[in-house]
Motif scaffolding. Structure first.
Motif, PDB file in Angstrom:
ATOM      1  N   GLY A   1      68.440  -3.557  17.592  1.00 37.71           N
ATOM      2  CA  GLY A   1      68.958  -3.487  18.950  1.00 37.71           C
ATOM      3  C   GLY A   1      70.471  -3.569  18.973  1.00 37.71           C
ATOM      4  O   GLY A   1      71.151  -3.472  17.949  1.00 37.71           O
ATOM      5  N   GLU A   2      70.993  -3.768  20.157  1.00 39.78           N
ATOM      6  CA  GLU A   2      72.441  -3.840  20.338  1.00 39.78           C
ATOM      7  C   GLU A   2      72.948  -5.226  19.946  1.00 39.78           C
ATOM      8  O   GLU A   2      72.489  -6.236  20.476  1.00 39.78           O
ATOM      9  N   VAL A   3      73.879  -5.265  19.019  1.00 42.93           N
ATOM     10  CA  VAL A   3      74.410  -6.517  18.484  1.00 42.93           C
ATOM     11  C   VAL A   3      75.842  -6.705  18.958  1.00 42.93           C
ATOM     12  O   VAL A   3      76.675  -5.801  18.810  1.00 42.93           O
ATOM     13  N   LEU A   4      76.138  -7.864  19.529  1.00 39.84           N
ATOM     14  CA  LEU A   4      77.507  -8.203  19.905  1.00 39.84           C
ATOM     15  C   LEU A   4      78.262  -8.599  18.637  1.00 39.84           C
ATOM     16  O   LEU A   4      77.916  -9.568  17.973  1.00 39.84           O
ATOM     17  N   ALA A   5      79.300  -7.828  18.309  1.00 41.39           N
ATOM     18  CA  ALA A   5      80.112  -8.098  17.117  1.00 41.39           C
ATOM     19  C   ALA A   5      81.516  -8.512  17.560  1.00 41.39           C
ATOM     20  O   ALA A   5      82.089  -7.901  18.457  1.00 41.39           O
ATOM     21  N   PRO A   6      82.089  -9.543  16.935  1.00 46.24           N
ATOM     22  CA  PRO A   6      83.344 -10.112  17.434  1.00 46.24           C
ATOM     23  C   PRO A   6      84.601  -9.448  16.883  1.00 46.24           C
ATOM     24  O   PRO A   6      84.726  -9.162  15.702  1.00 46.24           O
ATOM     25  N   GLY A   7      85.566  -9.212  17.783  1.00 50.98           N
ATOM     26  CA  GLY A   7      86.883  -8.747  17.368  1.00 50.98           C
ATOM     27  C   GLY A   7      86.884  -7.307  16.893  1.00 50.98           C
ATOM     28  O   GLY A   7      86.137  -6.464  17.379  1.00 50.98           O
ATOM     29  N   ARG A   8      87.729  -7.032  15.898  1.00 55.37           N
ATOM     30  CA  ARG A   8      87.832  -5.661  15.409  1.00 55.37           C
ATOM     31  C   ARG A   8      86.987  -5.474  14.152  1.00 55.37           C
ATOM     32  O   ARG A   8      86.841  -6.397  13.342  1.00 55.37           O
ATOM     33  N   PRO A   9      86.433  -4.303  13.950  1.00 57.75           N
ATOM     34  CA  PRO A   9      85.548  -4.061  12.804  1.00 57.75           C
ATOM     35  C   PRO A   9      86.201  -4.296  11.450  1.00 57.75           C
ATOM     36  O   PRO A   9      85.527  -4.694  10.496  1.00 57.75           O
ATOM     37  N   GLU A  10      87.524  -4.070  11.337  1.00 62.35           N
ATOM     38  CA  GLU A  10      88.200  -4.188  10.041  1.00 62.35           C
ATOM     39  C   GLU A  10      88.716  -5.599   9.763  1.00 62.35           C
ATOM     40  O   GLU A  10      89.396  -5.813   8.760  1.00 62.35           O
ATOM     41  N   ARG A  11      88.403  -6.539  10.632  1.00 65.16           N
ATOM     42  CA  ARG A  11      88.850  -7.923  10.401  1.00 65.16           C
ATOM     43  C   ARG A  11      88.261  -8.441   9.088  1.00 65.16           C
ATOM     44  O   ARG A  11      87.058  -8.416   8.878  1.00 65.16           O
ATOM     45  N   PRO A  12      89.103  -8.948   8.150  1.00 58.75           N
ATOM     46  CA  PRO A  12      88.588  -9.372   6.846  1.00 58.75           C
ATOM     47  C   PRO A  12      87.860 -10.711   6.921  1.00 58.75           C
ATOM     48  O   PRO A  12      88.216 -11.585   7.718  1.00 58.75           O
ATOM     49  N   ILE A  13      86.844 -10.852   6.091  1.00 59.58           N
ATOM     50  CA  ILE A  13      86.108 -12.112   5.969  1.00 59.58           C
ATOM     51  C   ILE A  13      85.963 -12.450   4.490  1.00 59.58           C
ATOM     52  O   ILE A  13      86.111 -11.592   3.615  1.00 59.58           O
ATOM     53  N   GLN A  14      85.670 -13.724   4.211  1.00 59.37           N
ATOM     54  CA  GLN A  14      85.439 -14.189   2.846  1.00 59.37           C
ATOM     55  C   GLN A  14      84.264 -15.151   2.822  1.00 59.37           C
ATOM     56  O   GLN A  14      84.023 -15.889   3.783  1.00 59.37           O
ATOM     57  N   PHE A  15      83.549 -15.161   1.708  1.00 62.78           N
ATOM     58  CA  PHE A  15      82.504 -16.152   1.447  1.00 62.78           C
ATOM     59  C   PHE A  15      82.199 -16.107  -0.037  1.00 62.78           C
ATOM     60  O   PHE A  15      82.741 -15.279  -0.780  1.00 62.78           O
ATOM     61  N   ILE A  16      81.324 -16.997  -0.505  1.00 63.78           N
ATOM     62  CA  ILE A  16      80.934 -17.029  -1.912  1.00 63.78           C
ATOM     63  C   ILE A  16      79.439 -17.264  -2.003  1.00 63.78           C
ATOM     64  O   ILE A  16      78.903 -18.175  -1.368  1.00 63.78           O
ATOM     65  N   ASP A  17      78.748 -16.406  -2.755  1.00 62.28           N
ATOM     66  CA  ASP A  17      77.319 -16.583  -2.994  1.00 62.28           C
ATOM     67  C   ASP A  17      77.115 -17.861  -3.801  1.00 62.28           C
ATOM     68  O   ASP A  17      77.761 -18.075  -4.824  1.00 62.28           O
TER      69      ASP A  17
END
Length: 344
Positions: A183-199
């Protein structure tokens, strides 16, 4: 090696234990005894970081991996009881840094501090919310404490957001689950905003390997090894779950005007152009720390699709009634999407 893990049964600790056992090491656990069924064949010493350390007296281990300490007094007592250990790993956090505004902060960045009076007030308080508020400060001071107790023996690892199976914070899992529903998902800010995490599995494997090599010093531990846009993460979640999700990217100002909570209600989002605290600069560096030192030292990263798949599989084992600790309620998302379209 004979390894003592302080913690070891909830999230990162369990993967550290599993990998250490795979490598043939002997592992002893020290914790409060809440999850003794997870590793029933291991020696499990029951105690409390806040003073009940008697079971550690007179014992010897080659290395200690501390996944649970975050109050300086805990590190002081642990360091003194375990003063004969050859190597001590302290799992800290990137939240120790003073500067969240500038991308690329490395391990030499200034860290948070507390006065002795404020530290005493916080650690003697029964207000858990206050402990959370000063989490980064307490971790930073804990780093200094254990280095003082065991000079030259300490490996300090500063992860960003740790994700994967058994991640009880629900920040990463929120998006995996939401996208899978379609369905339609609300996504925050701009699509190219960088994110980080670690598995969590990458972090556990690398931690054990550093312990084996007796590496000391401080390392930021987060990935991947390129700038990852939020859009790429959501698209990877869509691909893995084979969902029909579509993404409506909603500007930060609209989210803030409608009191959407960064990081908690809207996981993995911290505003780029608006400060979280009045008078401060926006936190553009919060998910843009340098990981170059860790990569040189051997940290590698599981492909995003594999991390998403692992989380999806784990989510199937959870009870539907289990309370989620992060994420936007479905009715709130529908309401905001409707309002956003009306005001465009």
């Amino acid at each position: 090696m004979d390894i003592l893990v302080l913690g070891g049964t909830r999230f990162l600790g369990r993967f550290i234990v599993e990998y250490a056992l795979e490598k043939g090491h002997s592992v002893t656990l020290f914790n409060r005894g809440n999850n003794t069924d997870i590793f029933p064949d291991l020696e499990q010493l029951i105690g409390d970081r806040n003073g009940e350390l008697e079971v550690l007296q007179g014992r010897a281990w080659d290395a200690v991996i501390d996944t649970s300490g975050f109050i300086p007094k805990q590190l002081e007592t642990s360091g003194r009881v375990l003063k004969d250990v050859n190597h001590y790993t302290f799992i800290s956090t990137c939240s120790v840094y003073q500067n969240n505004a500038d991308p690329g902060i490395d391990e030499g960045g200034d860290v948070l501090t507390l006065s002795e009076e404020k530290l005493a007030e916080i650690t003697n308080s029964e207000d858990k919310a206050q402990l959370g508020q000063f989490y980064g400060h307490l971790k930073a001071m804990s780093e200094k404490t254990i280095e003082k107790e065991l000079p030259g023996k300490v490996l300090t690892i500063r992860p960003g957001l740790i994700v994967g199976p058994f991640d009880y914070t629900d920040r990463f899992a929120y998006w995996v689950n939401r996208v899978a529903k379609g369905g339609e998902v609300l996504a925050p800010g701009r699509p190219e905003r960088p994110i980080q995490f670690i598995d969590v599995r990458d972090l556990a494997k690398w931690t054990v390997e550093l312990v084996e090599r007796k590496v000391t010093g401080t390392f930021n531990a987060l990935g991947p090894d390129y700038e990852l846009p939020m859009k790429e993460y959501l698209e990877a979640s869509k691909k893995v779950s084979n969902s029909d999700a579509t993404f409506t990217w909603v500007p930060e100002k609209f989210l803030l005007d409608n009191e959407v909570g960064p990081w908690g209600e809207m996981p993995l989002w911290v505003p780029e152009d608006f400060p979280l605290v009045e008078g401060e600069r926006p936190w553009r560096g919060f998910m843009a720390f340098s990981n170059k030192k860790a990569v040189v030292e051997g940290l590698t990263f599981t492909p995003i699709t594999e991390t998403v798949q692992a989380v999806l599989e784990w989510e199937k084992t959870r009870e539907p009634s289990e309370q989620k600790l992060a994420g936007m309620k479905p009715e709130r998302e529908v309401e905001l999407l409707k309002l956003f379209k009306e005001t465009k």
